[in-house]
Design a protein around this motif. Structure first.
Motif, PDB file in Angstrom:
ATOM      1  N   MET A 174       0.835  -1.191   0.000  1.00  9.04           N
ATOM      2  CA  MET A 174       0.000   0.000   0.000  1.00  9.04           C
ATOM      3  C   MET A 174       0.869   1.239   0.000  1.00  9.04           C
ATOM      4  O   MET A 174       0.454   2.274  -0.458  1.00  9.04           O
ATOM      5  N   SER A 175       2.012   1.186   0.541  1.00  9.92           N
ATOM      6  CA  SER A 175       2.947   2.297   0.635  1.00  9.92           C
ATOM      7  C   SER A 175       2.442   3.414   1.537  1.00  9.92           C
ATOM      8  O   SER A 175       2.038   3.160   2.652  1.00  9.92           O
ATOM      9  N   THR A 176       2.402   4.653   1.029  1.00 11.86           N
ATOM     10  CA  THR A 176       2.144   5.805   1.883  1.00 11.86           C
ATOM     11  C   THR A 176       0.874   6.537   1.478  1.00 11.86           C
ATOM     12  O   THR A 176       0.603   6.718   0.300  1.00 11.86           O
ATOM     13  N   ILE A 177       0.127   6.962   2.498  1.00 13.31           N
ATOM     14  CA  ILE A 177      -1.067   7.784   2.291  1.00 13.31           C
ATOM     15  C   ILE A 177      -0.865   9.068   3.081  1.00 13.31           C
ATOM     16  O   ILE A 177      -0.464   9.024   4.247  1.00 13.31           O
ATOM     17  N   THR A 178      -1.150  10.203   2.457  1.00  9.75           N
ATOM     18  CA  THR A 178      -1.040  11.498   3.127  1.00  9.75           C
ATOM     19  C   THR A 178      -2.383  12.219   3.049  1.00  9.75           C
ATOM     20  O   THR A 178      -2.994  12.273   1.982  1.00  9.75           O
ATOM     21  N   VAL A 179      -2.814  12.734   4.203  1.00  7.21           N
ATOM     22  CA  VAL A 179      -4.055  13.504   4.282  1.00  7.21           C
ATOM     23  C   VAL A 179      -3.752  14.782   5.065  1.00  7.21           C
ATOM     24  O   VAL A 179      -3.137  14.715   6.130  1.00  7.21           O
ATOM     25  N   THR A 180      -4.175  15.921   4.527  1.00  7.46           N
ATOM     26  CA  THR A 180      -3.947  17.212   5.181  1.00  7.46           C
ATOM     27  C   THR A 180      -5.266  17.950   5.306  1.00  7.46           C
ATOM     28  O   THR A 180      -6.073  17.945   4.376  1.00  7.46           O
ATOM     29  N   LYS A 181      -5.469  18.566   6.471  1.00  6.91           N
ATOM     30  CA  LYS A 181      -6.668  19.379   6.712  1.00  6.91           C
ATOM     31  C   LYS A 181      -6.266  20.703   7.334  1.00  6.91           C
ATOM     32  O   LYS A 181      -5.397  20.759   8.203  1.00  6.91           O
ATOM     33  N   GLN A 182      -6.932  21.770   6.883  1.00 11.58           N
ATOM     34  CA  GLN A 182      -6.793  23.086   7.504  1.00 11.58           C
ATOM     35  C   GLN A 182      -7.883  23.182   8.565  1.00 11.58           C
ATOM     36  O   GLN A 182      -9.049  22.943   8.260  1.00 11.58           O
ATOM     37  N   ILE A 183      -7.483  23.515   9.780  1.00 12.22           N
ATOM     38  CA  ILE A 183      -8.422  23.555  10.894  1.00 12.22           C
ATOM     39  C   ILE A 183      -8.397  24.943  11.521  1.00 12.22           C
ATOM     40  O   ILE A 183      -7.324  25.438  11.868  1.00 12.22           O
ATOM     41  N   GLU A 184      -9.570  25.543  11.653  1.00 13.34           N
ATOM     42  CA  GLU A 184      -9.667  26.867  12.266  1.00 13.34           C
ATOM     43  C   GLU A 184      -9.741  26.712  13.781  1.00 13.34           C
ATOM     44  O   GLU A 184     -10.808  26.857  14.391  1.00 13.34           O
ATOM     45  N   ALA A 185      -8.580  26.384  14.353  1.00 14.03           N
ATOM     46  CA  ALA A 185      -8.451  26.207  15.809  1.00 14.03           C
ATOM     47  C   ALA A 185      -6.970  26.315  16.145  1.00 14.03           C
ATOM     48  O   ALA A 185      -6.113  26.085  15.284  1.00 14.03           O
ATOM     49  N   PRO A 186      -6.648  26.653  17.383  1.00 12.37           N
ATOM     50  CA  PRO A 186      -5.247  26.772  17.778  1.00 12.37           C
ATOM     51  C   PRO A 186      -4.500  25.434  17.671  1.00 12.37           C
ATOM     52  O   PRO A 186      -5.081  24.364  17.897  1.00 12.37           O
ATOM     53  N   LYS A 187      -3.241  25.533  17.331  1.00  7.07           N
ATOM     54  CA  LYS A 187      -2.387  24.356  17.185  1.00  7.07           C
ATOM     55  C   LYS A 187      -2.401  23.488  18.439  1.00  7.07           C
ATOM     56  O   LYS A 187      -2.449  22.259  18.358  1.00  7.07           O
ATOM     57  N   GLU A 188      -2.403  24.110  19.595  1.00  9.74           N
ATOM     58  CA  GLU A 188      -2.370  23.366  20.858  1.00  9.74           C
ATOM     59  C   GLU A 188      -3.625  22.509  21.037  1.00  9.74           C
ATOM     60  O   GLU A 188      -3.550  21.377  21.512  1.00  9.74           O
ATOM     61  N   LEU A 189      -4.783  23.043  20.651  1.00 12.32           N
ATOM     62  CA  LEU A 189      -6.035  22.295  20.746  1.00 12.32           C
ATOM     63  C   LEU A 189      -6.028  21.117  19.775  1.00 12.32           C
ATOM     64  O   LEU A 189      -6.423  20.005  20.134  1.00 12.32           O
ATOM     65  N   VAL A 190      -5.576  21.354  18.553  1.00 10.33           N
ATOM     66  CA  VAL A 190      -5.528  20.292  17.558  1.00 10.33           C
ATOM     67  C   VAL A 190      -4.575  19.194  18.033  1.00 10.33           C
ATOM     68  O   VAL A 190      -4.906  18.004  17.982  1.00 10.33           O
ATOM     69  N   PHE A 191      -3.412  19.589  18.547  1.00 16.47           N
ATOM     70  CA  PHE A 191      -2.456  18.590  19.014  1.00 16.47           C
ATOM     71  C   PHE A 191      -3.017  17.799  20.200  1.00 16.47           C
ATOM     72  O   PHE A 191      -2.874  16.575  20.261  1.00 16.47           O
ATOM     73  N   LYS A 192      -3.650  18.490  21.122  1.00 19.16           N
ATOM     74  CA  LYS A 192      -4.246  17.825  22.287  1.00 19.16           C
ATOM     75  C   LYS A 192      -5.300  16.806  21.841  1.00 19.16           C
ATOM     76  O   LYS A 192      -5.454  15.746  22.446  1.00 19.16           O
ATOM     77  N   THR A 193      -6.005  17.106  20.758  1.00 12.54           N
ATOM     78  CA  THR A 193      -7.036  16.204  20.242  1.00 12.54           C
ATOM     79  C   THR A 193      -6.431  14.960  19.617  1.00 12.54           C
ATOM     80  O   THR A 193      -6.907  13.850  19.861  1.00 12.54           O
ATOM     81  N   ILE A 194      -5.366  15.116  18.840  1.00 16.01           N
ATOM     82  CA  ILE A 194      -4.795  13.948  18.152  1.00 16.01           C
ATOM     83  C   ILE A 194      -3.830  13.153  19.026  1.00 16.01           C
ATOM     84  O   ILE A 194      -3.636  11.963  18.796  1.00 16.01           O
ATOM     85  N   SER A 195      -3.239  13.773  20.010  1.00 13.12           N
ATOM     86  CA  SER A 195      -2.195  13.098  20.780  1.00 13.12           C
ATOM     87  C   SER A 195      -2.698  12.379  22.016  1.00 13.12           C
ATOM     88  O   SER A 195      -1.985  11.551  22.586  1.00 13.12           O
ATOM     89  N   ASP A 196      -3.909  12.668  22.433  1.00  8.11           N
ATOM     90  CA  ASP A 196      -4.483  12.010  23.603  1.00  8.11           C
ATOM     91  C   ASP A 196      -5.653  11.166  23.109  1.00  8.11           C
ATOM     92  O   ASP A 196      -6.679  11.701  22.683  1.00  8.11           O
ATOM     93  N   ILE A 197      -5.497   9.844  23.159  1.00  6.20           N
ATOM     94  CA  ILE A 197      -6.509   8.956  22.597  1.00  6.20           C
ATOM     95  C   ILE A 197      -7.869   9.175  23.236  1.00  6.20           C
ATOM     96  O   ILE A 197      -8.906   8.959  22.602  1.00  6.20           O
ATOM     97  N   ARG A 198      -7.905   9.646  24.462  1.00 11.51           N
ATOM     98  CA  ARG A 198      -9.204   9.929  25.093  1.00 11.51           C
ATOM     99  C   ARG A 198      -9.924  11.039  24.333  1.00 11.51           C
ATOM    100  O   ARG A 198     -11.133  10.980  24.131  1.00 11.51           O
ATOM    101  N   ASN A 199      -9.189  12.059  23.903  1.00  9.07           N
ATOM    102  CA  ASN A 199      -9.780  13.147  23.108  1.00  9.07           C
ATOM    103  C   ASN A 199     -10.058  12.694  21.682  1.00  9.07           C
ATOM    104  O   ASN A 199     -11.110  13.004  21.105  1.00  9.07           O
ATOM    105  N   PHE A 200      -9.094  11.969  21.094  1.00  9.05           N
ATOM    106  CA  PHE A 200      -9.238  11.504  19.717  1.00  9.05           C
ATOM    107  C   PHE A 200     -10.486  10.627  19.581  1.00  9.05           C
ATOM    108  O   PHE A 200     -11.238  10.748  18.613  1.00  9.05           O
ATOM    109  N   SER A 201     -10.715   9.775  20.580  1.00  9.02           N
ATOM    110  CA  SER A 201     -11.879   8.887  20.507  1.00  9.02           C
ATOM    111  C   SER A 201     -13.191   9.660  20.660  1.00  9.02           C
ATOM    112  O   SER A 201     -14.229   9.207  20.185  1.00  9.02           O
ATOM    113  N   GLN A 202     -13.158  10.813  21.312  1.00  2.95           N
ATOM    114  CA  GLN A 202     -14.354  11.661  21.369  1.00  2.95           C
ATOM    115  C   GLN A 202     -14.583  12.363  20.035  1.00  2.95           C
ATOM    116  O   GLN A 202     -15.717  12.587  19.633  1.00  2.95           O
ATOM    117  N   ALA A 203     -13.498  12.688  19.349  1.00  2.36           N
ATOM    118  CA  ALA A 203     -13.592  13.408  18.075  1.00  2.36           C
ATOM    119  C   ALA A 203     -14.037  12.502  16.930  1.00  2.36           C
ATOM    120  O   ALA A 203     -14.721  12.956  16.014  1.00  2.36           O
TER     121      ALA A 203
END
Length: 146
Positions: A1-30
């Motif tokens: 399959m090799s590599t897949i890249t997906v990019t999204k522009q999000i109108e939110a602070p970088k810290e909030l986006v990172f907190k959402t993707i880096s903490d599975i508890r938040n990611f699973s809510q999203a």
């Protein structure tokens, strides 16, 4: 399959986006397709965290064991899974952009068994759609919290 890249522009602070993707508890809510998360380590955040994620995959439940192998706060997180003859290596990065944050996911799939070497390339389109769906869910979640 090799590599897949997906990019999204999000109108939110970088810290909030990172907190959402880096903490599975938040990611699973999203991400609505994630039905359950079970931690397999005492720690629940950071390098070394292992968890079992159960999600809905087209009407069927599928579970995967994942491990956080790299984490640089507010920059990137790498999550790796060895499932069914393939190592799935996913790196999420966040970068501040005008109007918010650019979130990029690069998933690299390395098959080491015969059948996945044949079938993984056939699944690339399906996987890209599934990753797009996750990223759209993260975008909506973060923008609703902003």
């Amino acid at each position: 399959m090799s590599t897949i890249t997906v990019t999204k522009q999000i109108e939110a602070p970088k810290e909030l986006v990172f907190k959402t993707i880096s903490d599975i508890r938040n990611f699973s809510q999203a991400v609505p397709d994630i039905k359950n998360v079970e931690f397999l380590t005492e720690q629940e955040y950071g390098v070394g965290t292992k968890f079992k994620e159960t999600r809905d995959m087209n009407g069927r439940e599928a579970s995967t064991i994942l491990e956080v192998t790299e984490l640089v706060e507010n920059a990137h997180i790498r999550i790796v899974s060895d499932t069914m003859g393939t190592v799935w290596d996913s790196v999420f990065t966040v970068e501040r952009r005008e109007g918010g944050t650019e979130l990029t996911l690069i998933m690299d799939a390395k098959a080491y068994k015969f059948l996945p070497k044949i079938f993984n390339p056939l699944m690339k389109g399906f996987m890209k759609k599934a990753l797009e769906k996750d990223m759209i869910a993260v975008k909506k979640y973060c923008e609703s919290k902003n």
